[in-house]
Design a protein around this motif. Structure first.
Motif, PDB file in Angstrom:
ATOM      1  N   SER A  26       0.825  -1.207   0.000  1.00  0.00           N
ATOM      2  CA  SER A  26       0.000   0.000   0.000  1.00  0.00           C
ATOM      3  C   SER A  26       0.858   1.255   0.000  1.00  0.00           C
ATOM      4  CB  SER A  26      -0.919   0.011   1.232  1.00  0.00           C
ATOM      5  OG  SER A  26      -1.802  -1.090   1.212  1.00  0.00           O
ATOM      6  N   ALA A  27       0.272   2.344  -0.515  1.00  0.00           N
ATOM      7  CA  ALA A  27       0.946   3.638  -0.490  1.00  0.00           C
ATOM      8  C   ALA A  27       0.910   4.220   0.915  1.00  0.00           C
ATOM      9  CB  ALA A  27       0.282   4.585  -1.471  1.00  0.00           C
ATOM     10  N   LYS A  28       1.890   5.081   1.229  1.00  0.00           N
ATOM     11  CA  LYS A  28       1.960   5.694   2.552  1.00  0.00           C
ATOM     12  C   LYS A  28       1.539   7.157   2.554  1.00  0.00           C
ATOM     13  CE  LYS A  28       3.366   1.934   4.368  1.00  0.00           C
ATOM     14  NZ  LYS A  28       4.733   1.622   4.687  1.00  0.00           N
ATOM     15  N   THR A  29       1.487   7.797   1.382  1.00  0.00           N
ATOM     16  CA  THR A  29       1.080   9.200   1.310  1.00  0.00           C
ATOM     17  C   THR A  29       0.018   9.364   0.225  1.00  0.00           C
ATOM     18  OG1 THR A  29       2.712   9.857  -0.371  1.00  0.00           O
ATOM     19  CG2 THR A  29       3.430   9.884   1.936  1.00  0.00           C
ATOM     20  N   THR A  30      -0.733  10.457   0.308  1.00  0.00           N
ATOM     21  CA  THR A  30      -1.819  10.684  -0.648  1.00  0.00           C
ATOM     22  C   THR A  30      -1.318  10.995  -2.056  1.00  0.00           C
ATOM     23  OG1 THR A  30      -1.907  13.019  -0.020  1.00  0.00           O
ATOM     24  CG2 THR A  30      -3.387  11.489   1.137  1.00  0.00           C
ATOM     25  N   LEU A  66      -4.295  -9.350   2.308  1.00  0.00           N
ATOM     26  CA  LEU A  66      -3.456  -8.844   1.217  1.00  0.00           C
ATOM     27  C   LEU A  66      -3.954  -7.459   0.840  1.00  0.00           C
ATOM     28  CD1 LEU A  66      -3.230 -11.974  -1.134  1.00  0.00           C
ATOM     29  CD2 LEU A  66      -1.621 -11.262   0.634  1.00  0.00           C
ATOM     30  N   ARG A  67      -3.053  -6.476   0.827  1.00  0.00           N
ATOM     31  CA  ARG A  67      -3.483  -5.097   0.592  1.00  0.00           C
ATOM     32  C   ARG A  67      -2.492  -4.350  -0.306  1.00  0.00           C
ATOM     33  NH1 ARG A  67      -7.593  -3.885   4.340  1.00  0.00           N
ATOM     34  NH2 ARG A  67      -7.810  -5.482   5.966  1.00  0.00           N
ATOM     35  N   ALA A  68      -3.032  -3.794  -1.389  1.00  0.00           N
ATOM     36  CA  ALA A  68      -2.286  -2.886  -2.257  1.00  0.00           C
ATOM     37  C   ALA A  68      -3.184  -1.673  -2.459  1.00  0.00           C
ATOM     38  CB  ALA A  68      -1.934  -3.548  -3.581  1.00  0.00           C
ATOM     39  N   GLU A  69      -3.325  -0.897  -1.386  1.00  0.00           N
ATOM     40  CA  GLU A  69      -4.323   0.160  -1.308  1.00  0.00           C
ATOM     41  C   GLU A  69      -3.711   1.547  -1.442  1.00  0.00           C
ATOM     42  OE1 GLU A  69      -7.196  -2.111   1.950  1.00  0.00           O
ATOM     43  OE2 GLU A  69      -5.546  -0.817   2.641  1.00  0.00           O
ATOM     44  N   ALA A  70      -4.566   2.512  -1.806  1.00  0.00           N
ATOM     45  CA  ALA A  70      -4.188   3.912  -1.680  1.00  0.00           C
ATOM     46  C   ALA A  70      -4.011   4.234  -0.194  1.00  0.00           C
ATOM     47  CB  ALA A  70      -5.256   4.802  -2.300  1.00  0.00           C
ATOM     48  N   SER A  71      -3.322   5.322   0.105  1.00  0.00           N
ATOM     49  CA  SER A  71      -2.982   5.625   1.495  1.00  0.00           C
ATOM     50  C   SER A  71      -4.205   5.872   2.367  1.00  0.00           C
ATOM     51  CB  SER A  71      -2.053   6.843   1.548  1.00  0.00           C
ATOM     52  OG  SER A  71      -2.719   7.983   1.010  1.00  0.00           O
ATOM     53  N   SER A  72      -5.248   6.451   1.783  1.00  0.00           N
ATOM     54  CA  SER A  72      -6.450   6.755   2.543  1.00  0.00           C
ATOM     55  C   SER A  72      -7.591   7.013   1.576  1.00  0.00           C
ATOM     56  CB  SER A  72      -6.248   7.982   3.438  1.00  0.00           C
ATOM     57  OG  SER A  72      -6.143   9.154   2.646  1.00  0.00           O
ATOM     58  N   SER A  73      -8.765   7.214   2.112  1.00  0.00           N
ATOM     59  CA  SER A  73      -9.919   7.486   1.269  1.00  0.00           C
ATOM     60  C   SER A  73      -9.861   8.862   0.625  1.00  0.00           C
ATOM     61  CB  SER A  73     -11.211   7.358   2.089  1.00  0.00           C
ATOM     62  OG  SER A  73     -11.197   8.278   3.164  1.00  0.00           O
ATOM     63  N   SER A  74      -8.933   9.713   1.046  1.00  0.00           N
ATOM     64  CA  SER A  74      -8.795  11.045   0.451  1.00  0.00           C
ATOM     65  C   SER A  74      -7.663  11.104  -0.574  1.00  0.00           C
ATOM     66  CB  SER A  74      -8.543  12.093   1.543  1.00  0.00           C
ATOM     67  OG  SER A  74      -7.345  11.798   2.249  1.00  0.00           O
ATOM     68  N   SER A  75      -7.060   9.980  -0.874  1.00  0.00           N
ATOM     69  CA  SER A  75      -5.947   9.949  -1.814  1.00  0.00           C
ATOM     70  C   SER A  75      -6.394  10.328  -3.225  1.00  0.00           C
ATOM     71  CB  SER A  75      -5.329   8.546  -1.838  1.00  0.00           C
ATOM     72  OG  SER A  75      -4.387   8.429  -2.884  1.00  0.00           O
ATOM     73  N   GLY A  76      -5.465  10.908  -3.967  1.00  0.00           N
ATOM     74  CA  GLY A  76      -5.737  11.208  -5.371  1.00  0.00           C
ATOM     75  C   GLY A  76      -5.251  10.135  -6.306  1.00  0.00           C
TER      76      GLY A  76
END
Length: 519
Positions: A26-30, A66-76
């Protein structure tokens, strides 16, 4: 995987792979993107399996999986990629697999097994997720392909979602729903029930619903869906999505299918099976911009709940159409509704059975026009024993396409080897000045205490008519690899049946048949 952005993790094993802890890319920043997780168990050389392997994800801690997610729901940014491949083996998922993304949409999730795929229930949240978030992020892609069967764990299945998200500014378009494909090449598809189970590719507010496809490839494999299925698109600009069923045996939906839409209209439900299709929950393609299209093409059809393509609160009704080689039954709790509201004409209902067509005493078929004076009722066509087979049309419920037009006529056409109207039956196209009911019986028309109302009515015995029945396609052989998302090219007769129903819906909505009857 460390770093601000998600990296890439590749696992290749000649045996089984078991995962009981968090594996994350997963990403750590937006402002950074999610990464990739690629896991392959087993090995194939020159199309021959030289090492078999299975993959199992244990459901222990809800924060793992298993997670390959954006950093948060506010990510671009977009969600990542997760690919699980079991060569010569199976895949068993008991915890969350997620590629949710931000504004640039959810990611891609692919499960491919030569044998079975088991979709269980995670400790919390969705089982498979490719949702989009951020500013109107669209849903991603989820693909499940099993060489054998696709099923839940002990009959239970978690949520499978690829939904779109709302826009930050009110009035902007929302994100569209994603795509979900579930295919079993040699076995059945059995999903649900489950307390939180669902299959959803809904759009965000003012966005369009996505697409869901469920298929089996080898007869007589059954499809059993015990969770809600939805591809809705609400709001002034929202539109319903599409659901495609392609079964080589019987199929049943117990919790309903929803392709309702907003101002862009209801969606499209294309449900086909070689066996009998049974519905229990509501099947909807309603829309505030116009009803959508619901089509059944099956060996038989049992409607045990509402099926609707209603235009509401001020829109034209859509179409519900069915072609069955065997019997069509509308049970006591059954409702087929393509009625319109406001200043709009009624919709279309066309049910045709190769065997008996039965409408139970408390069942209703409704193609009424809107309440504003001057709008005609719709079109109702009920046929049994098509073509020229010993099928009876048995009407005990209420059938109506009422309107109020002085020039355009509602139409009700009923045809069968024998037509039976019971004492609780009613056929009503009243209100339109030129409305008419036509009953054509090849042998006998029996009306016992039923009510039939229209401007014009005729009961005749008609000659045998030319065949309109389509031939059933042969069972599709199991494929050595992944088939296209659409099976239309591989099954021409099925494609022709679908194309005919879609064309009928499309032409009905653009040029309703009453126009030709006005003269």
């Amino acid at each position: 995987m460390s770093g601000a952005g998600g990296g890439t993790l590749i696992i290749q094993s000649d045996g089984d792979v078991s995962l009981g802890r968090l594996v994350s890319a997963s990403a750590k920043t937006t402002s950074t993107s999610a990464g990739k997780i690629m896991i392959t168990a087993g090995r194939r050389v020159a199309n021959a399996v030289v090492a078999s392997g299975s993959i199992k994800l244990f459901g222990i801690n809800p924060r793992e999986g298993l997670r390959a997610e954006a950093s948060s729901s506010s990510s671009g940014k977009a969600g990542g990629t997760i690919s699980l491949t079991a060569i010569g083996g199976s895949i068993d998922i008991e915890n969350t697999v997620s590629v949710f993304g931000g504004t640039f949409s959810g990611g891609s999730l692919d499960l491919t097994a030569d044998n079975d795929v088991i979709l269980g229930v995670p400790p919390a949240g969705a089982l498979l997720s490719a949702d989009g978030f951020g500013d109107a992020g669209s849903g991603g892609t989820i693909s499940v392909l099993a060489g054998g069967k696709v099923s839940g764990n002990a009959g239970l299945t978690g949520a499978i979602t690829a939904a779109g998200h709302s826009a930050l500014l009110a009035g902007d378009f929302g994100g569209s729903g994603g795509t979900i494909s579930v295919e079993a090449q040699t076995g059945p598809v059995t999903l649900g029930p489950g307390g939180n189970g669902k299959i959803a590719a809904d759009g965000g507010p003012d966005g369009c619903g996505g697409a869901i496809s469920i298929s089996t490839d080898t007869a007589p494999a059954e499809i059993t869906i015990g969770v809600p299925v939805s591809v809705t698109g609400v709001g002034l600009d929202g539109g319903g999505g599409s659901v495609c069923l392609d079964g080589q045996g019987p199929a049943s939906f117990t919790q309903g299918i929803d392709a309702s839409g907003g101002g862009s209209g209801g969606g499209s439900l294309d449900l086909e099976a070689l066996g009998t299709i049974s519905t229990a929950g509501a099947v909807r393609a309603d829309g505030s911009g116009g009803g959508g299209c619901v089509s059944f093409c099956a060996g038989g059809l049992a409607i045990n709940g509402p099926v609707s393509a209603v235009g509401s609160p001020n829109a034209q009704g859509g179409g519900v159409m069915a072609i069955a080689d065997g019997a069509v039954t509308l049970s006591g709790s059954g409702l087929v509704d393509t009625s319109s509201t406001g200043d709009n004409v009624g919709g279309c209902v066309d049910l045709e059975a190769g065997g008996n067509l039965t409408i139970a005493p408390t069942a209703v078929i409704d193609a009424d026009g809107g309440a504003v004076t001057g709008n005609p009722g719709g079109l109702i066509c009920l046929v049994s024993g098509t073509p020229d087979l010993p099928g009876d049309l048995i009407v005990n419920g209420k059938v109506h396409a009422k309107g109020s037009s002085p020039t355009v006529s509602a139409l009700a056409s009923l045809e069968g080897c024998t037509i039976h109207f019971g004492p609780t039956a009613a056929l009503d196209t009243s209100g339109d000045r030129q409305a008419r009911n036509t009953l054509r019986a090849r042998r006998t028309a029996a009306i016992r205490g039923a009510e039939t109302r229209s401007c014009c009515r005729s009961v005749t015995r008609c000659p045998r008519r030319a065949s309109r029945r389509r031939s059933r396609p042969p069972a599709r052989p199991a494929s050595a690899g992944r088939e296209p998302a659409s099976h239309a090219a591989s099954t021409p007769t099925v494609a022709a049946g679908r194309a005919g129903l879609r064309a009928t819906c499309s032409s009905f909505r653009s040029a309703p048949p009453w126009a030709s009857s006005a003269a």
